[in-house]
Design an enzyme around this catalytic site. Structure first.
Site, PDB file in Angstrom:
ATOM      1  N   CYS A  42       0.852  -1.183   0.000  1.00  0.00           N
ATOM      2  CA  CYS A  42       0.000   0.000   0.000  1.00  0.00           C
ATOM      3  C   CYS A  42       0.897   1.246   0.000  1.00  0.00           C
ATOM      4  O   CYS A  42       1.188   1.809   1.066  1.00  0.00           O
ATOM      5  CB  CYS A  42      -0.923   0.008   1.220  1.00  0.00           C
ATOM      6  SG  CYS A  42      -2.076   1.401   1.256  1.00  0.00           S
ATOM      7  N   PHE A 101       0.399   4.320  -0.797  1.00  0.00           N
ATOM      8  CA  PHE A 101      -0.246   5.517  -0.246  1.00  0.00           C
ATOM      9  C   PHE A 101      -0.009   5.582   1.265  1.00  0.00           C
ATOM     10  O   PHE A 101       0.400   6.620   1.801  1.00  0.00           O
ATOM     11  CB  PHE A 101      -1.744   5.480  -0.562  1.00  0.00           C
ATOM     12  CG  PHE A 101      -2.495   6.731  -0.191  1.00  0.00           C
ATOM     13  CD1 PHE A 101      -2.860   7.650  -1.182  1.00  0.00           C
ATOM     14  CD2 PHE A 101      -2.852   7.002   1.116  1.00  0.00           C
ATOM     15  CE1 PHE A 101      -3.557   8.806  -0.844  1.00  0.00           C
ATOM     16  CE2 PHE A 101      -3.548   8.153   1.459  1.00  0.00           C
ATOM     17  CZ  PHE A 101      -3.908   9.054   0.467  1.00  0.00           C
ATOM     18  N   CYS A 102      -0.246   4.465   1.954  1.00  0.00           N
ATOM     19  CA  CYS A 102      -0.090   4.447   3.413  1.00  0.00           C
ATOM     20  C   CYS A 102       1.375   4.488   3.819  1.00  0.00           C
ATOM     21  O   CYS A 102       1.724   5.091   4.841  1.00  0.00           O
ATOM     22  CB  CYS A 102      -0.777   3.216   3.992  1.00  0.00           C
ATOM     23  SG  CYS A 102      -2.578   3.259   3.884  1.00  0.00           S
ATOM     24  N   VAL A 103       2.251   3.850   3.047  1.00  0.00           N
ATOM     25  CA  VAL A 103       3.683   3.931   3.345  1.00  0.00           C
ATOM     26  C   VAL A 103       4.143   5.384   3.305  1.00  0.00           C
ATOM     27  O   VAL A 103       4.828   5.860   4.212  1.00  0.00           O
ATOM     28  CB  VAL A 103       4.501   3.079   2.348  1.00  0.00           C
ATOM     29  CG1 VAL A 103       5.998   3.343   2.527  1.00  0.00           C
ATOM     30  CG2 VAL A 103       4.200   1.595   2.551  1.00  0.00           C
ATOM     31  N   HIS A 153       2.707   7.469   6.302  1.00  0.00           N
ATOM     32  CA  HIS A 153       3.280   7.217   7.630  1.00  0.00           C
ATOM     33  C   HIS A 153       4.787   7.452   7.656  1.00  0.00           C
ATOM     34  O   HIS A 153       5.356   7.613   8.740  1.00  0.00           O
ATOM     35  CB  HIS A 153       2.838   5.843   8.130  1.00  0.00           C
ATOM     36  CG  HIS A 153       1.365   5.871   8.410  1.00  0.00           C
ATOM     37  ND1 HIS A 153       0.853   6.360   9.582  1.00  0.00           N
ATOM     38  CD2 HIS A 153       0.305   5.601   7.613  1.00  0.00           C
ATOM     39  CE1 HIS A 153      -0.466   6.360   9.519  1.00  0.00           C
ATOM     40  NE2 HIS A 153      -0.827   5.906   8.321  1.00  0.00           N
TER      41      HIS A 153
END
Length: 334
Positions: A83, A85-87, A90
């Site tokens: 993912c 986008f989430c990497v 965060h």
């Protein structure tokens, strides 16, 4: 102007009312961002929005465990789930904690230099396959498990419903941009927030027993609500479709499915009219990054309830089915 939203039209912050407005307000206050694409894209289904935010807040944002350690877990799970986008998101938040080298190390999948962070990162990347308890102090276990399970759910919703780009033209892939974004969020991220303040948003929503791993922490109450709310999406599947999805996830080994012959094999016995919904739910569970325009179009054309809210609820059912499989295999700290 391009947006990251693929298949739903979010409720704008200025038009939000009721539960949606309450969730948006708490996100802006506690997360420091008034417009978070993940939560905007969940807004057509307010109950999914509220339960997802509560799970994220009560595990990652609030509590006693160091925020940087929990961001390592969130990034590790997101890497394992493919993912980006989430990497990226965060990585920015790790910069916000002041851990700049750590942020860039884990973003590229490298081993953190700090032994505690290295153990947590290895645990997080293996949560779908190893079943081990988190390597952390006992009092922090619920927050780390809650963070990992939250991101197994969130990654699946993000990969299904958003593009890979957190910022236009992929600007978030620049270390400079990520560092600047982290500095802009530093004051909010470094606050110590009390737990439990998202739980009033869950009043009136379905729930169930809190999991043993939570040991009475608010993250357990939030997870029980998310499990129940997302589970209600099963009504969008026919009986044979539901059974096929549940059986395929139960047999899952935690690895990414093969590129050929899947998911047609697990869905071979599903009635043709039910197959588009079953395919979307199974993709959301085990390979959300493979959800394609044609899959959503086929589901919409199949008839019945086909609103944006239905799509969010159907994908949430697939996602929580996988999360429950992962949770069941995790060892609970003594």
């Amino acid at each position: 102007m391009p947006t990251p939203y693929r298949y739903v039209t979010p409720v704008p912050t200025e038009a939000a009312a009721g539960l949606i407005a309450q969730v948006y307000a708490q996100i802006a206050r506690d997360f420091g961002m008034a417009r978070m694409p993940l939560f905007l894209t969940l807004s057509p289904a307010p109950e999914v929005l509220a339960a997802t935010w509560a799970m994220l807040r009560e595990s990652l944002v609030a509590g006693q465990a160091p925020r940087a350690a929990k961001e390592v877990v969130a990034t590790g799970v997101s890497l394992a789930n493919k993912c980006p986008f989430c990497v990226d998101a965060h990585t920015v938040l790790l910069h916000a904690t002041g851990e700049h080298e750590l942020a860039e190390t884990v973003a590229r999948g490298g081993k953190p230099s700090d032994p505690e962070h290295a153990r947590l990162f290895a645990w997080a990347t293996g949560t779908a396959t190893s079943g081990q308890a988190p390597p952390c102090p006992e009092g922090h276990a619920a927050e780390h498990i809650g963070t990992a399970l939250a991101f197994h759910f969130i990654n699946r919703m993000v990969s299904s419903l958003l593009t890979d780009d957190l910022l236009p033209a992929g600007l978030q892939r620049s270390r400079l941009v990520r560092g600047l974004g982290g500095r802009a969020l530093a004051k909010t991220v470094r606050r110590r927030l009390p737990q439990g303040e998202a739980l009033p948003l869950l009043h009136g929503l379905p729930s169930g027993p809190a999991p043993a791993w939570a040991a009475g922490a608010p993250a357990g109450t939030a997870f029980a609500a998310l499990r129940a709310v997302a589970g209600e999406g099963d009504h969008l599947l026919g009986d044979s479709a539901r059974e096929a999805v549940v059986e395929a996830v139960a047999a899952w080994d935690g690895e990414h499915p093969p590129l050929s012959g899947w998911p047609s094999g697990p869905l071979a016995d599903v009635a043709p009219a039910q197959r588009p919904a079953a395919k979307l739910a199974l993709l959301a569970a085990l390979a959300p990054y493979r959800v394609a325009d044609a899959d959503v179009a086929a589901w919409r054309e199949a008839g019945g309830g086909r609103s944006d809210a239905d799509l969010v609820r159907l994908l949430a059912f697939g996602a929580i089915t996988a999360v429950r499989r992962i949770e069941a295999a995790l060892a609970v700290p003594a």
